[in-house]
Design a protein around this motif. Structure first.
Motif, mmCIF file in Angstrom:
data_model
loop_
_atom_site.group_PDB
_atom_site.id
_atom_site.type_symbol
_atom_site.label_atom_id
_atom_site.label_comp_id
_atom_site.label_asym_id
_atom_site.label_seq_id
_atom_site.Cartn_x
_atom_site.Cartn_y
_atom_site.Cartn_z
ATOM 1 N N SER A 62 0.831 -1.216 0.000
ATOM 2 C CA SER A 62 0.000 0.000 0.000
ATOM 3 C C SER A 62 0.865 1.264 0.000
ATOM 4 O O SER A 62 0.525 2.267 -0.643
ATOM 5 C CB SER A 62 -0.987 0.008 1.173
ATOM 6 O OG SER A 62 -0.310 -0.061 2.396
ATOM 7 N N GLU A 78 3.105 -6.894 11.543
ATOM 8 C CA GLU A 78 1.946 -6.280 10.868
ATOM 9 C C GLU A 78 1.437 -7.160 9.720
ATOM 10 O O GLU A 78 0.290 -7.643 9.774
ATOM 11 C CB GLU A 78 2.305 -4.859 10.413
ATOM 12 C CG GLU A 78 1.095 -3.949 10.240
ATOM 13 C CD GLU A 78 0.339 -4.130 8.942
ATOM 14 O OE1 GLU A 78 -0.849 -3.772 8.892
ATOM 15 O OE2 GLU A 78 0.935 -4.626 7.964
ATOM 16 N N ARG A 87 -7.903 -6.179 7.569
ATOM 17 C CA ARG A 87 -6.828 -5.950 8.538
ATOM 18 C C ARG A 87 -6.816 -7.069 9.579
ATOM 19 O O ARG A 87 -6.761 -8.227 9.248
ATOM 20 C CB ARG A 87 -6.948 -4.550 9.151
ATOM 21 C CG ARG A 87 -6.713 -3.470 8.075
ATOM 22 C CD ARG A 87 -6.868 -2.056 8.584
ATOM 23 N NE ARG A 87 -6.560 -1.094 7.526
ATOM 24 C CZ ARG A 87 -6.945 0.169 7.522
ATOM 25 N NH1 ARG A 87 -7.668 0.651 8.514
ATOM 26 N NH2 ARG A 87 -6.608 0.969 6.531
ATOM 27 N N TYR A 88 -7.003 -6.708 10.892
ATOM 28 C CA TYR A 88 -6.833 -7.710 11.964
ATOM 29 C C TYR A 88 -7.254 -7.088 13.284
ATOM 30 O O TYR A 88 -7.365 -5.860 13.419
ATOM 31 C CB TYR A 88 -5.359 -8.140 12.060
ATOM 32 C CG TYR A 88 -4.419 -6.974 11.843
ATOM 33 C CD1 TYR A 88 -4.187 -6.032 12.839
ATOM 34 C CD2 TYR A 88 -3.850 -6.760 10.593
ATOM 35 C CE1 TYR A 88 -3.391 -4.938 12.612
ATOM 36 C CE2 TYR A 88 -3.051 -5.649 10.360
ATOM 37 C CZ TYR A 88 -2.820 -4.750 11.372
ATOM 38 O OH TYR A 88 -2.054 -3.642 11.143
HETATM 39 C C1 LIG Z 1 -3.600 -3.712 6.826
HETATM 40 C C2 LIG Z 1 -2.558 -2.937 6.091
HETATM 41 O O1 LIG Z 1 -1.406 -3.692 5.927
HETATM 42 C C3 LIG Z 1 -3.052 -2.449 4.780
HETATM 43 N N1 LIG Z 1 -1.992 -1.953 3.961
HETATM 44 C C4 LIG Z 1 -4.102 -1.368 4.996
HETATM 45 O O2 LIG Z 1 -3.810 -0.209 4.867
HETATM 46 O O3 LIG Z 1 -5.207 -1.665 5.283
#
Ligand SMILES: C[C@@H](O)[C@H](N)C(=O)O
Ligand SMILES: NC(=O)c1ccc[n+]([C@@H]2O[C@H](COP(=O)([O-])OP(=O)(O)OC[C@H]3O[C@@H](n4cnc5c(N)ncnc54)[C@H](O)[C@@H]3O)[C@@H](O)[C@H]2O)c1
Length: 343
Positions: A39, A148, A290-291
């Motif tokens: 991202s 992460e 996500r988580y």
């Molecule tokens: C969860 C994270 O790694 C992802 N890039 C996000 O922005 O949601």
């Protein structure tokens, strides 16, 4: 403090910004390692991800860990010198999702490196104590940062209820697919198939223990899965490429009564899905966003040596060379780059 700021696509500027002071419930962290996520690269290349547009200068980076150097007056569990992994999304703590336990679905989450919230490509970050997780001496700062993407993998496996002895198909062998591989193996999956369209990624997945790696640009996925599972299909598919063709193909590979977990974000807003297939075969098709509550598990798995995250790192760079590092990270054959915050 030195801070790498994305001022327009393809251009970082190293700025000198004031060092933050920790709030009463925060710790001030000297950032040590930050992973370059897909991202981050997307914002760097295009200045946006879908509807989320970078309108003002933005600090990227959300896979981070470092060392506590100061604490706010209410902080009780951490002290200067502790190394911590930073969970990048801090929710409002008050809405129904937060109070109901689904804090990752909070609409007011402050997620690092997602406009308008700055991330951690900086010398220091001030962060809430309860979203900073102490690392044992056996877990490196790089591993702490990679809690992460590992969390994305753990959450996807929890969503898919991956179980002991399961056969799991992971589509897309980027960092997220590889972290799903690690999490699925740790959960007890005994057969894990990965797909990709880049041969280097597949070779890497094989080296990291994929039982079968299929180049779906050349081979038929359904036939490969049929052969591997004696025509039954896999128990769980976790889609981690975001490619529309791959999302569609999940239904061809999953067994009747199986589960499809969608992690990869499609470029297209809609992807045709055969709903009759879903109904007739009684499939569970789930999103995974996500988580939540994954960092303690991620750290335990790393401390016990059950998962390997450092092995996906292909290069390390520094804040001063961040533009070059991002150029390198754009190469489709590269899996993961890290930025060391040198001072
Ligand atoms: C969860 C994270 O790694 C992802 N890039 C996000 O922005 O949601
Ligand atoms: N849902 C979430 O919470 C969440 C969190 C993090 C990332 N993501 C998304 O997950 C996806 C994976 O993330 P990443 O960082 O590993 O991305 P990445 O781009 O590094 O990896 C994607 C991989 O998929 C491969 N691929 C492309 N087309 C394919 C196809 N047709 N079949 C199989 N593989 C194909 C690519 O070659 C690449 O290796 C991205 O879409 C990302 O946006 C979602």
């Amino acid at each position: 403090m030195r801070t790498a700021v994305l001022i327009e696509p393809h251009q970082f500027e190293l700025q000198d910004r004031p060092r933050p002071s920790p709030g009463p419930d925060e710790v001030l962290v000297a950032v040590g390692e930050v992973g370059i996520c897909g991202s981050d690269v997307h914002y760097y290349e295009h200045g946006r991800i879908g509807d989320i547009v970078v309108e003002d200068p933005l600090v990227l980076g959300h896979e981070s860990a470092g060392t506590v150097i100061d604490t706010g007056e209410n902080v009780a569990t951490l002290e200067p010198g502790d190394r911590v992994a930073l969970e990048p999304g801090v929710p409002c703590r008050r809405c129904s999702h937060c109070t109901g336990g689904d804090y990752h679905l909070c609409a007011d989450v402050r997620f690092m490196a997602t406009p308008p919230h700055d991330g951690s490509f900086a010398e220091y970050v001030s962060w809430p104590e309860d979203f900073a997780y102490k690392l044992p001496t056996t877990v490196s700062t790089t591993e702490g940062a990679l809690c992460e993407p590992l969390s994305v993998g753990i959450h996807a496996c929890r969503r898919g209820n991956v179980g002991t002895g399961d056969t799991v198909l992971v589509t897309g062998a980027g960092p997220i697919g590889l972290m799903i591989l690690e999490a699925a193996r740790a959960t007890g999956a005994t057969d894990i198939i990965l797909t990709d369209v880049v041969e280097e990624k597949l070779a890497f997945a094989r080296e990291r223990g994929a039982d079968l790696a299929v180049n779906v640009a050349e081979a038929d996925l359904e036939a490969a899965v049929d052969q591997y599972t004696d025509g039954v299909g896999v128990d769980v598919v976790v889609e981690a490429s975001g490619a529309a063709s791959s999302i569609r193909s999940t239904l061809d590979a999953v067994k009747r009564g199986g589960t499809v977990v969608l992690v990869g974000l499609a470029n297209e807003a809609t992807v045709p899905f055969d709903v009759l297939d879903i109904i007739d075969n009684e499939l569970d098709v789930l999103g995974s966003f996500r988580y939540k509550n994954t960092y303690p598990a991620a750290i335990d798995l790393l401390a016990d040596g059950v998962v390997d995250v450092e092995g996906i790192v292909e290069f390390e760079s520094t804040l001063a060379d961040i533009d070059d590092a991002f150029q390198r990270a754009m190469d489709p054959s590269v899996v993961k780059g890290m930025i060391t915050i040198d001072r």
